[in-house]
Design an enzyme around this catalytic site. Structure first.
Site: not given
Ligand SMILES: Cc1ncc(COP(=O)(O)O)c(C=O)c1O
Length: 356
Positions: A33, A253
């Site tokens: 994602k 800055y």
């Molecule tokens: C439902 C779910 N599973 C797995 C993951 C993966 O988590 P990580 O990046 O800590 O491995 C996420 C990430 O936010 C998540 O929301």
């Protein structure tokens, strides 16, 4: 051309996926994602597809982008669907969906479909973000099981504090999960990256590694298994100007850095608009032509400044690594009031160059 870029090492990505899958002891959905945490979801998914059991994304838009790019492996929607109109598309594109809220169950009950939807039913085992309450979980399972267009596949939950290895909360969530799902058939899925690396008792049929795929440890301190991860992203740019300053001169800055001695300062084409943390402090590590260096002065939108220190060879054209194999991203995080997740996801504007 502006020299800022992010190299994405796909061999390292595959190495990290294999480690995650081996630790989990079952199958693993690669979480891609948010554009694979800033690494380019299509290229990362394509690199992993020959060996990955599937992928996980936040929403249907991200899943369809992968399908359009030719990814045919299973894809799980971690937040499920947002309205009934998505359901035919989910079926058509052979996506799997999480169901995490009673309103989603109601939509499924009143929306007949021409095929069977693969559903992962999420339990709120204590994170209190999304998920079905523990005392309603079994009844919800049975309501969904009664629907001819639903294929209940996996019981899942998510940990809130698995990165805190001395915190009892993960074990408590695990106990809640075991209790709430007792007697219900099907596979289970619990582990994110910190759980895979740090909580062997939570390993189950399906893991959902995200951060660790990208080679960054979810833990604040050293960790033996996390040390086996290989960094995937190398964020780098070049020195585009040099200032030879006497002692007592401010840089950038707000004069956030003032030279204590005669100093050569290199100006690097990289700023917070590229995703480098705006609030990285003086002394945040960088590597200049492969040697240790440090950030000085406030990070600007398109530029930042580094102390060229005792590196007389360094000058205009020198390569500066902001994080990667020479500068662990976790060290930048420790200097920047940010998290590893946000550090990676924030990368933008710079071209992503995938290698391996
Ligand atoms: C439902 C779910 N599973 C797995 C993951 C993966 O988590 P990580 O990046 O800590 O491995 C996420 C990430 O936010 C998540 O929301």
């Amino acid at each position: 051309m502006r020299p800022a870029r992010a190299l994405i090492d796909l061999d390292a990505l595959r190495h990290n996926y294999r480690l995650a899958r081996r630790l989990g002891g079952g199958r693993a959905l690669a979480v891609v994602k948010a554009d694979a945490y800033g690494h380019g979801a299509v290229r990362c998914a394509a690199a992993l597809e020959p060996e990955a059991d599937g992928f996980a994304v936040a929403c249907i838009e991200e899943a369809l982008a992968l399908r359009e790019a030719g990814i045919t492996a299973p894809i799980l929607l971690l937040e499920g669907f947002f309205d009934a109109a998505e359901l035919p598309l989910i079926l058509q594109h052979r996506l799997w969906t999480v169901v995490h809220a009673p309103w989603q169950v109601e939509i499924l009950e009143r929306t007949p479909l021409p095929g069977r939807l693969q559903v992962w039913l999420k339990l709120d085992s204590g994170m209190h973000r999304v998920g079905i309450d523990a005392d309603a979980y079994a009844a919800t399972w049975h309501r969904l099981q009664a629907l001819p267009h639903v294929q209940l596949a996996v019981k899942m939950s998510h940990f809130a504090r698995a990165d805190e290895l001395d915190c009892a909360r993960t074990s408590e969530q695990l106990e809640t999960f075991t209790r709430a799902t007792a007697g219900l058939p099907g596979d289970t899925s619990l582990c994110n990256s910190p759980a895979l690396l740090g909580w062997p008792a939570a390993r189950a049929d399906w893991a959902r590694p995200g951060l660790m795929l990208y080679g960054v440890s979810p833990f604040a301190g050293p960790h033996e298994l996390a040390a086996q991860l290989r960094p995937v992203m190398t964020l780098e740019s070049k020195v585009i100007a040099v200032r030879e300053l006497p002692a007592g001169e401010p840089v950038g800055y707000g004069a956030r850095f003032v030279t204590a001695a005669p100093t050569r300062v290199g100006v690097v084409a990289m700023g917070y608009a590229d995703g480098y943390p705006q609030f990285a402090v003086n002394g945040t590590p960088v590597a200049i032509d492969g040697r240790p260096g440090r950030l000085v002065g406030r990070v600007s939108m398109d530029m930042l400044t580094v102390d060229l220190g005792d590196q007389p060879q360094a000058g205009v054209g020198s390569t500066v690594q902001l994080w990667g194999d020479q500068v662990p991203a976790a060290q930048v995080v420790a200097h920047s009031q940010t998290s590893a997740y946000r550090l990676l996801c924030a990368v933008r504007r710079v071209p992503l160059l995938h290698v391996g």
